[in-house]
Design a protein around this motif. Structure first.
Motif, PDB file in Angstrom:
ATOM      1  N   GLY A  76       0.719  -1.238  -0.267  1.00 14.55           N
ATOM      2  CA  GLY A  76      -0.221   0.020  -0.069  1.00 14.55           C
ATOM      3  C   GLY A  76       0.447   1.101   0.138  1.00 14.55           C
ATOM      4  O   GLY A  76       0.959   2.371  -0.616  1.00 14.55           O
ATOM      5  N   ASN A  97      -8.192  -0.421  -3.856  1.00 13.25           N
ATOM      6  CA  ASN A  97      -8.637  -1.659  -1.434  1.00 13.25           C
ATOM      7  C   ASN A  97      -7.414  -2.384  -2.233  1.00 13.25           C
ATOM      8  O   ASN A  97      -6.678  -3.189  -2.403  1.00 13.25           O
ATOM      9  N   ASN A  98      -6.393  -2.244  -0.264  1.00 11.55           N
ATOM     10  CA  ASN A  98      -5.735  -3.123  -0.323  1.00 11.55           C
ATOM     11  C   ASN A  98      -5.815  -3.102   1.715  1.00 11.55           C
ATOM     12  O   ASN A  98      -5.814  -2.193   2.473  1.00 11.55           O
ATOM     13  N   THR A 106      -7.985  -3.824  -6.580  1.00 10.86           N
ATOM     14  CA  THR A 106      -7.780  -3.970  -5.653  1.00 10.86           C
ATOM     15  C   THR A 106      -6.403  -5.779  -5.810  1.00 10.86           C
ATOM     16  O   THR A 106      -5.967  -5.459  -6.802  1.00 10.86           O
ATOM     17  N   ILE A 107      -5.513  -5.337  -4.572  1.00 10.69           N
ATOM     18  CA  ILE A 107      -5.112  -5.930  -4.500  1.00 10.69           C
ATOM     19  C   ILE A 107      -4.981  -6.869  -4.055  1.00 10.69           C
ATOM     20  O   ILE A 107      -5.349  -7.532  -2.902  1.00 10.69           O
ATOM     21  N   THR A 108      -4.879  -8.311  -5.237  1.00 10.03           N
ATOM     22  CA  THR A 108      -4.986  -9.420  -4.315  1.00 10.03           C
ATOM     23  C   THR A 108      -4.222 -10.224  -4.223  1.00 10.03           C
ATOM     24  O   THR A 108      -2.895  -9.957  -3.627  1.00 10.03           O
ATOM     25  N   SER A 109      -4.420 -11.662  -5.165  1.00 10.09           N
ATOM     26  CA  SER A 109      -2.616 -12.414  -4.501  1.00 10.09           C
ATOM     27  C   SER A 109      -2.569 -13.122  -5.947  1.00 10.09           C
ATOM     28  O   SER A 109      -4.050 -13.538  -6.146  1.00 10.09           O
ATOM     29  N   ARG A 123      -9.943 -13.845  -3.282  1.00  7.91           N
ATOM     30  CA  ARG A 123      -9.794 -13.474  -4.550  1.00  7.91           C
ATOM     31  C   ARG A 123      -9.856 -14.021  -5.555  1.00  7.91           C
ATOM     32  O   ARG A 123     -10.105 -13.625  -6.769  1.00  7.91           O
ATOM     33  N   ASN A 138      -7.669  -5.719 -11.122  1.00 11.77           N
ATOM     34  CA  ASN A 138      -6.771  -6.272  -9.647  1.00 11.77           C
ATOM     35  C   ASN A 138      -5.534  -6.613  -9.913  1.00 11.77           C
ATOM     36  O   ASN A 138      -4.947  -6.739 -11.562  1.00 11.77           O
TER      37      ASN A 138
END
Ligand code: NAD
Length: 254
Positions: free
Chosen positions: A20, A91-92, A141-144, A161, A184
């Motif tokens: 972030g 979004n994190n 959005t930070i997902t994985s 996620r 994302n």
């Protein structure tokens, strides 16, 4: 390339450290007004000081908010929106509880849902109307990579996620004609305090992760930040509804 976002206002949740903070720094470097949101005002202030070291003119503000507390989010973010629109939403949030499927209690899934997915639904509901009104907006959005490929002990991350992949595609289709792009980022192994903790528990952790990347090293938060800044910029005109891997070639699937 001119990203052309110096007149924009961004909200970066979980912006006080790690990925972030990397994104907040990259946006601030473009002249974007950045609101750093996380739970502790002290950590936010530390983040602002660290960004100002390299970007003294940065337009930085803080917002202490707990993303798992709906009332708190509505009150704090509603307050920000009453001043002026938020054009860019990042979004994190911190990673969810980890462990084998068979040991994770239902309460851990509730925690994961509130942090990873429910907070995204609430924040989006809040920021979308003004984006639609002005005909421009960026949601990221930070997902994985766990959304696409199994990582042991991360079933909660993987489940929500993967859900966000579907959510992003659906929303992008609905709002694209209003000038709003939704994506994302799927980070691979990035050196942050979350991973430093894992290295302390298992001293070979970083080496095993870096061996799995194509370029032979762990990533840094600013490497996510630069991609995020592009995706949220005016220079991005055609990338939407998708998952963008920023993983140094870590993921094995096609
Ligand atoms: P981090 O723990 O270093 O930072 C998380 C940030 O979120 C902090 O600013 C923290 O204060 C904030 N936060 C946590 N819970 C919050 C809450 N309830 N309300 C408000 N703010 C809250 O994490 P990181 O390593 O930077 O990772 C960020 C996200 O990216 C995580 O969700 C993680 O699962 C995901 N991710 C990280 C990596 C990696 O290698 N670091 C890889 C893939 C995915």
């Amino acid at each position: 390339m001119d990203l052309n976002i110096s007149d924009r206002r961004a909200l970066v949740t979980g912006g006080s450290q790690g990925i972030g903070l990397g994104i907040a720094t990259a946006l601030a470097a473009e002249g974007t007004e950045v609101i750093i949101a996380s739970r502790s005002l002290e950590n936010i202030e530390r983040a602002i000081v660290s960004i100002r070291q390299t970007h003294p003119q940065a337009k930085l503000f803080g917002c202490a908010v707990d993303l798992r507390d709906e009332q708190n989010v509505r009150q704090k973010i509603g307050g920000l929106l009453s001043e002026k629109p938020i054009d860019i939403l990042i979004n994190n949030v911190g990673g969810p509880p980890a462990g084998p499927m068979t040991t994770l209690p239902l309460s851990a899934w509730d925690t994961g849902y509130q942090g990873l997915l429910r907070s995204v639904l609430i924040l989006t509901e809040l920021v979308l109307p003004s984006m639609q009104k002005q005909g421009w907006g960026r949601l990221l959005t930070i997902t994985s990579t766990a959304a696409k490929e199994r990582i042991p002990n991360l079933p909660i991350s993987a489940t929500f996620r993967a859900g966000l992949t579907a959510w992003t595609k659906n929303l992008a289709k609905e709002v694209g004609r209003a000038g709003i792009l939704v994506n994302n980022i799927l980070p691979g192994p990035i050196q942050t305090s979350r991973l430093d903790e894992l290295e302390k528990k298992s001293p070979d952790f970083y080496r095993s992760m870096q061996d799995e990347t194509a370029i032979g090293r762990i990533g840094k938060p600013d490497e996510i930040g630069r991609v995020a800044a592009f995706l949220c910029s005016a220079a991005n005109t055609f990338v939407t509804g998708t998952d963008v891997f920023v993983d140094g070639g870590y993921t094995r699937s096609y």
